[in-house]
Enzyme design. Structure first.
Site, PDB file in Angstrom:
ATOM      1  N   HIS A 161     -22.188   9.903  87.439  1.00 28.44           N
ATOM      2  CA  HIS A 161     -20.912   9.634  88.104  1.00 28.44           C
ATOM      3  C   HIS A 161     -19.952   8.886  87.184  1.00 28.44           C
ATOM      4  CE1 HIS A 161     -23.468   6.112  88.907  1.00 28.44           C
ATOM      5  NE2 HIS A 161     -22.357   5.418  88.848  1.00 28.44           N
ATOM      6  N   GLU A 209     -44.989  15.190  89.987  1.00 30.95           N
ATOM      7  CA  GLU A 209     -44.278  16.475  89.995  1.00 30.95           C
ATOM      8  C   GLU A 209     -42.781  16.313  89.724  1.00 30.95           C
ATOM      9  OE1 GLU A 209     -47.911  16.908  92.577  1.00 30.95           O
ATOM     10  OE2 GLU A 209     -46.243  15.487  92.469  1.00 30.95           O
TER      11      GLU A 209
END
Length: 450
Positions: free
Chosen positions: A71, A413
Site C-alpha cells: 500500500h 502451506e
C-alpha cells in the site's frame, strides 16, 4: 566511517515525501503515511547500500528490493523515478489511474524495477524469503573459488500489518531455520493501522519473536536518524548465519503537523492545507506540486553511474568466468533466459490408456522424469512428499548446509506458496510445490498472485 547527513540528503528525503503527498492528493486515493515514514530508511538503503543498476533493471547480480507493505507504493514509485528507472513525473501524476505505470499497488511486469506484486500483506515478505533461497541455490551451483558470479542480497520493507499476517510468521520461521543471512528486512514499526493504534489488536514482542525464530534483530530507535540507519544496514550486511530484522521505529505521516502518528495518515490523502503545512516544515514551496529540485535529481541519478560501474565490473568477471568454466557459464545463461534443454519433452513418461494408477503416482513419475533432464527444476512439499510422491530421487535436500533440489517446507502451506513465487521471480529456477487439495486453500492468496 560514520555517515553524517547533509542538507542535501534531507532535501532528497523531503522530495520523496512531497511526491507521495502530491500524487495521492491528485488521485484522491492512496496511503501517504507509510511512504512518508519510510522515506529516510529508503533513501539510505537505495543510495548507500542497495546494489542495483537503474539502467538495467534485470541485471542478474543485482540486490532485490521488495516492498511487502504494497500500500506504500508511492514510496517505490518515487524511488524508481528519482533513481532513473524510466518512470517520469507524468507517471507519478497518473498514480492510481487506469492504464498508468503507477497502479495502487506495485505490479511485477507492469512497472520497470518492481520485483514482485505486493498488496496482500505478508506476501512480499514470503517472496523475499524465496528470493534469498534462490540466490543461495544459484550461488552454490555456479560460483567457484575466485569467481563469485552470484553474490547479492534481498532487502524487504515490511509494515505492522505484515507482522500480523500468518504468512509472515511461517516464512520467517523457514528463513530462520535455513539461516538465510543475505535476507534483510526492515520493519516499519510505526504502530498505526487503519483502525488506530496497533495496541488495540497487536501487543506481542516482535523482536523477541524473531530472535526465537533464529533471526538477528537490530534496533533503530529513530527512523529519521540517518546515521543510525546507515549503521544498521552496514551491520546487517555482516554475515552471521542468520537473516536480519531491523526494528525501525518510525512516525507514520511524518512531519505532517496534525496528522502524523495517527490513523488518518494511513489510508487517505492528507488534504491540501495539511500538505502545504508539511511542505513548509520540509523547506519546500507550499504551493508547488511535484517539485523536484535539480540538485536532488542529480544526487539521486548518481545511482545510475554507480550501478553501471557495478554491472560493468561484474560483466568483466563473468567473461573471465566464461573462459574458465564454459559449460557452467552456458548453463547459467540458459537458466536466466528461461530456456529448456533441447528435447526435454522426450523424457516424459507414457501412460497407456486403461492403466490404473493414482494421479499422485503418475505425478511423481513425471516430476522425476523432468528432473532428470531439467537441472533447475526444484521444489518440495508441505511435509507430504512421501504421500504425494514429490521427492526428486537422488537430488539431495536444500538445508542450512546443503543445496539440493528437494525442499522441506514443513507444514507451512501459505509460506510455501509465497516462497515459491519469490524463487521463481528471482530468475533462473523452475519451481513446484505440493500439498493435498484441501490444504491448497491455505495458499489461495499466493496461488492468485502466481
Amino acid at each position: 566511517m560514520t555517515f553524517a547527513a547533509t542538507n542535501l540528503d534531507k532535501l532528497c528525503i523531503g522530495t520523496i515525501r512531497c511526491l507521495a503527498m502530491d500524487a495521492i492528493q491528485k488521485a484522491n486515493s492512496g496511503h501517504p503515511g507509510a511512504p512518508m515514514g519510510q522515506a529516510s530508511a529508503a533513501y539510505v538503503l537505495w543510495t548507500q547500500f542497495l546494489k542495483h543498476n537503474p539502467l538495467n533493471a534485470t541485471w542478474a547480480d543485482r540486490d532485490r528490493f521488495v516492498l511487502s507493505c504494497g500500500h506504500a507504493s508511492m514510496l517505490e514509485y518515487s524511488l524508481l523515478y528519482l533513481a532513473g528507472y524510466g518512470l517520469e513525473l507524468e507517471d507519478l501524476k497518473l498514480f492510481r489511474q487506469w492504464g498508468s505505470k503507477t497502479p495502487g499497488h506495485p505490479e511485477f511486469g507492469h512497472t520497470t524495477g518492481v520485483e514482485t506484486t505486493t498488496g496482500p500483506l505478508g506476501q512480499g515478505f514470503g517472496n523475499a524469503v524465496g528470493m534469498a533461497i534462490a540466490e543461495r541455490w544459484m550461488a552454490a551451483r555456479f560460483n567457484r573459488p575466485g569467481f563469485e558470479i552470484l553474490d547479492h542480497r534481498t532487502y524487504a520493507f515490511a509494515g505492522d500489518g505484515c507482522m500480523m499476517e500468518g504468512v509472515t510468521y511461517e516464512a520467517a520461521s523457514l528463513a530462520g531455520h535455513l539461516g538465510l543471512d543475505k535476507l534483510i528486512v526492515l520493519w516499519d514499526n510505526n504502530r498505526i493501522t487503519i483502525e488506530g493504534s496497533t495496541d488495540i489488536a497487536f501487543t506481542e514482542d516482535v523482536p523477541r519473536r524473531f530472535e526465537a525464530l533464529g533471526w538477528r534483530v537490530l534496533k533503530v530507535e529513530d527512523g529519521e536518524d540517518l546515521t543510525a540507519l546507515h549503521r544498521a544496514f552496514k551491520k546487517a550486511q555482516e554475515p552471521c548465519g542468520k537473516p536480519t530484522l531491523i526494528d525501525c521505529r518510525t512516525i507514520i505521516g511524518w512531519p505532517a503537523p496534525t496528522k502524523q502518528n495517527t490513523h488518518t495518515a494511513h489510508g487517505a490523502p492528507l488534504g491540501e492545507e495539511e500538505i502545504k503545512a508539511t511542505k513548509r516544515i520540509l523547506g519546500f514551496e507550499p504551493e508547488a506540486s511535484f517539485s523536484v529540485p535539480a540538485e536532488v535529481l542529480a544526487q539521486w541519478r548518481q545511482c545510475q553511474e554507480r550501478g553501471a560501474k557495478w554491472e560493468s565490473e561484474w560483466r568483466a568477471r563473468f567473461e573471465a568466468y566464461r573462459a574458465a568454466f564454459p559449460e557452467l557459464s552456458s548453463e547459467l545463461e540458459a537458466f536466466l533466459k528461461g530456456e529448456l534443454p533441447a528435447g526435454w519433452e522426450k523424457a516424459l513418461p507414457v501412460f497407456p490408456a486403461g492403466e490404473k494408477s493414482a494421479t499422485r503416482e503418475a505425478g511423481g513419475k513425471v516430476l522425476n522424469a523432468l528432473a532428470s533432464v531439467i537441472p533447475n527444476l526444484i521444489g518440495g512439499s508441505a511435509d507430504l512428499a512421501p504421500s504425494n510422491n514429490t521427492d526428486l530421487k537422488g537430488c539431495g535436500a536444500f538445508s542450512r548446509t546443503e543445496s539440493g533440489r528437494n525442499f522441506h517446507f514443513g507444514i507451512r502451506e501459505h509460506a510455501m506458496g509465497a516462497v515459491l513465487n519469490g524463487m521463481s521471480l528471482h530468475g533462473g529456477l523452475r519451481v513446484f510445490g505440493a500439498t493435498f487439495l484441501i490444504f491448497s486453500d491455505y495458499m489461495r492468496p499466493s496461488v492468485r498472485l502466481a
